[in-house]
Design a protein around this motif. Structure first.
Motif, mmCIF file in Angstrom:
data_model
loop_
_atom_site.group_PDB
_atom_site.id
_atom_site.type_symbol
_atom_site.label_atom_id
_atom_site.label_comp_id
_atom_site.label_asym_id
_atom_site.label_seq_id
_atom_site.Cartn_x
_atom_site.Cartn_y
_atom_site.Cartn_z
ATOM 1 N N ASP A 1 1.270 12.473 0.204
ATOM 2 C CA ASP A 1 0.336 11.446 0.671
ATOM 3 C C ASP A 1 0.463 11.171 2.166
ATOM 4 N N TYR B 1 0.830 -1.202 0.000
ATOM 5 C CA TYR B 1 0.000 0.000 0.000
ATOM 6 C C TYR B 1 0.866 1.254 0.000
ATOM 7 N N ASN C 1 -7.324 -1.671 5.970
ATOM 8 C CA ASN C 1 -6.969 -2.084 4.606
ATOM 9 C C ASN C 1 -7.754 -3.315 4.171
ATOM 10 N N SER D 1 0.935 -3.777 6.465
ATOM 11 C CA SER D 1 0.664 -2.338 6.510
ATOM 12 C C SER D 1 1.885 -1.497 6.859
ATOM 13 N N GLN E 1 -6.395 1.869 2.627
ATOM 14 C CA GLN E 1 -5.473 1.659 1.509
ATOM 15 C C GLN E 1 -4.181 2.445 1.713
ATOM 16 N N GLY E 2 -3.570 2.221 2.860
ATOM 17 C CA GLY E 2 -2.341 2.936 3.178
ATOM 18 C C GLY E 2 -1.452 2.143 4.100
ATOM 19 N N SER E 3 -0.195 2.559 4.167
ATOM 20 C CA SER E 3 0.783 1.894 5.029
ATOM 21 C C SER E 3 1.516 2.937 5.856
ATOM 22 N N GLU F 1 2.331 4.877 1.159
ATOM 23 C CA GLU F 1 2.621 5.372 2.505
ATOM 24 C C GLU F 1 1.717 6.556 2.840
ATOM 25 N N ARG F 2 1.007 6.434 3.952
ATOM 26 C CA ARG F 2 0.113 7.510 4.396
ATOM 27 C C ARG F 2 0.402 7.940 5.831
#
Length: 473
Positions: free
Chosen positions: A114, A16, A41, A92, A47-49, A18-19
């Motif tokens: 992001d 995913y 997720n 994640s 939808q992020g890591s 990077e957030r």
């Protein structure tokens, strides 16, 4: 030979963007924050890591990189009266940066649009000011200084701020972190525009975290390797229960849809009632049971909960003395109290009473004394079981019959008071350095404690408990 967990071994695992920036790569954060990212997720909500930043020079960075930042969370315990025994590979976490080896790679995180969240757990001592951290230090020693440097780079690039949610176990953690960041900004002469940007474009949330994470299952590692079919040097065990309170604006709930994913997370403008709930209904019973339990020869929290008399003590004290003193809806508190008792009974977690007994005086002052005082003030009577627990605490510290582990000044105060048995109780209760105030003025407290101490000395802990509460022997 068993293959090591990695993306080469498991190429179909998702990855995913990077957030989140996460300061801290230890067991707790991987089984708490990153596990929650995984759940979002799994449901397509985030939808992020997280990209991890190693807060200390020595850490788990190399091991994580070796496994492509994959690891297994093992949930063991009882939740909602159901036994949970699950294994899940966490995907994640994207990568880990060691700022002591590559500080520019750390500062480069400021460039990514992001990235919108920052979380942290750098131990209770992590949110602290260090005068040696100057603007041109590279790397900075403290977490707040590193964060200030990252925010300064972000500001200079003209980008948006972050939602910052520290998880360190100190009261008002977000406020304290913000305060230190602003102090560095002033001392580094970063300018009024930057200070205004920190204040207005970044949201510092206070938070309260709750999940027991024993960590790497060393005693079962070989057995689990066979069960899982791969070698995982970073697998981590945790209880299934989880609770996270985030004090912040409603947009946090929208941008980080944890509750929407079915997670036990509350976003609130005021976390105070939830902090009091945890301190008084989770930590309070721990402190209440520990001296009485040790004096009765019990060893673990599970032992306490499996003993009919002691489990009744825990239940009655929680529901009749602690719960009524908290300012939250009664049904919500009852559900929390039931969940706490279920956690106390977890056969997969060995929680020894001696570890809870550490620094018991300050724990009683924080966790139970406010309840005792409020109960007496509002009802004009003493909370009987809490007072008995207080007597057991004093009994153990007075005679040294329990393995006291406390600050030298605390032990010295007790030893000095114990040298004069006839005035011990008045001397120790009037010591405001221990309790924050003189407790001899609480109506009936000295007399009741004196009677309980005599009962503990002559008949023992179990007899004293049964005299108050009844129950099986």
């Amino acid at each position: 030979m068993t293959q090591q967990l990695s993306r080469t071994a498991y190429p179909d695992l998702p990855a995913y963007p990077e957030r989140m920036i996460q300061f801290g790569e230890g067991n707790f954060m991987r089984a708490f924050v990153d596990w929650q990212l995984q759940q979002m997720n799994n449901k397509g909500l985030f939808q992020g890591s997280a990209v991890l930043v190693q807060p200390l020079d020595q850490g788990l960075g190399d091991m994580l990189t070796e496994q492509d930042c994959l690891y297994t969370v093992l949930l063991n315990g009882i939740l909602d009266q159901e036994t949970v025994n699950s294994r899940e590979i966490i995907t994640s976490v994207s990568r880990i940066i060691n700022p002591y080896r590559n500080y520019e790679a750390f500062l480069a995180l400021a460039e990514a649009d992001d990235l919108e969240f920052i979380t942290s757990n750098t131990t209770e001592a992590g949110i602290a000011y260090h005068p040696d951290d100057k603007r041109d230090s590279a790397p900075h020693k403290s977490f707040p200084a590193k964060l200030t440097a990252l925010l300064l780079r972000r500001f200079e690039l003209g980008k948006k701020g972050f939602i910052i949610i520290p998880c360190e176990l100190i009261d008002r953690n977000g406020e304290k972190l913000r305060e230190i960041v602003l102090r560095y900004a002033e001392e580094w002469q970063a300018g009024e525009a930057f200070i205004t940007w920190v204040k207005e474009e970044n949201t510092f949330c206070c938070s309260l975290v709750d999940r027991i994470v024993p960590g790497y299952p060393r005693d079962k590692a070989k057995e689990l390797e066979q069960e899982l079919g791969y070698l995982d040097k970073l697998m981590v065990t945790a209880e299934p229960f989880l609770f996270w309170v985030i004090e912040g604006p409603a947009e946090v709930k929208e941008r980080l849809p944890l509750a929407q994913a079915g997670l036990n997370v509350v976003v609130t403008p005021d976390m105070t009632p939830y902090r009091e709930r945890k301190v008084h209904l989770l930590n309070g019973p721990h402190t209440a049971m520990v001296s009485l339990g040790l004096l009765a020869g019990l060893v673990t929290v599970e032992d306490v909960m499996n003993d009919p008399a002691f489990s009744k003590f825990v239940d009655v004290q929680m529901k009749q003395e602690l719960l009524p003193m908290l300012d939250l809806p009664e049904q919500e508190l009852l559900q929390y109290a039931e969940a706490v008792q279920e956690r106390f009974k977890n056969p997969f977690i060995r929680h020894e009473l001696t570890s809870i007994y550490l620094n018991s005086i300050s724990k009683f002052k924080t966790r139970l004394l406010p309840v005792l005082i409020r109960y007496q003030r509002e009802r004009s009577q003493l909370p009987r079981l809490t007072v008995l627990a207080f007597a057991a605490l004093l009994f153990g510290y007075q005679g040294g019959c329990l393995p006291r582990q406390d600050g030298p000044e605390v032990l010295a105060a007790f030893d000095q008071a114990a040298a004069k048995p006839e005035s011990f109780l008045n001397d120790i209760l009037s010591d405001a350095s221990l309790w924050g105030e003189d407790l001899t003025g609480i109506p009936g407290l000295v007399e009741q404690l004196r009677a309980d101490l005599k009962q503990l000395e002559t008949a023992g802990s179990r007899s004293a408990l049964q005299q108050v509460i009844g129950g099986e022997s």
